[in-house]
Design an enzyme around this catalytic site. Sequence first.
Site: not given
Length: 232
Positions: A96, A98, A121, A172, A230
């Site tokens: 998490h 910001h 991708d 958020h 790839y």
Amino acid sequence: MSQYDHIQQSAYLANMQLPKLGLVLFTFGNVSAADRSLGMFAIKPSGVPYEDLSPAKMVIVDFDGKTVQGKLRPSSDTQTHAVLYKQWTNIGGIVHTHSVYATAWAQSLRSIPVFGTTHADHTTVDIPCAPPMRDEMISGNYEYETGFQIINELKDKGLSYEEIEMILVGNHAPFTWGKTPEKAVYNSAVLESIAQMALLTEQINANAPRLKAALIKKHFERKHGPDSYYGQ
């Protein structure tokens, strides 16, 4: 040595990547690392500057969000991590942050459109933005409910957590996850880059079209499909 040393080390190393990648300011972020066999995860302690972290300071928590080991208070987002680990049995790491661009999209309450092949991708769909939390959820166990805010948004969109490993929580900020903490950090960095590219795309051309289906399919499948080619 403790039975938790390996996840404390893993969580510590993953957390230290966040400032290096420019994904956090001060203490605005956290990573957790889970061990499914133990039913535990290690997570960053709340409000501790990254330069003051160490593996031993990572707090051990069970999948019900209860602290099992550690002298410091775990991240304020611990209950969200616990809900996701308990409900999604194939993830081993959660991030998490910001980060600026992804958070700006979350604050704008907008999903990030698939504009280009960099996005394709990594996923074939728009990066979803969960709607703002209802008042009764906010006034309850806020961090616990945030976990279900994330889970319910994917269900409502008909998406699997294994199909898309990133989301914006409305008003958020972003959450990402993966089979390992390293993959969750990778997804967080990719999400931030995609968010920045999408913003610039709309600034350059407010009517920019979404990437056409054939290119979405091609770019995703060449990296993730049964005949992917790839990499080495």
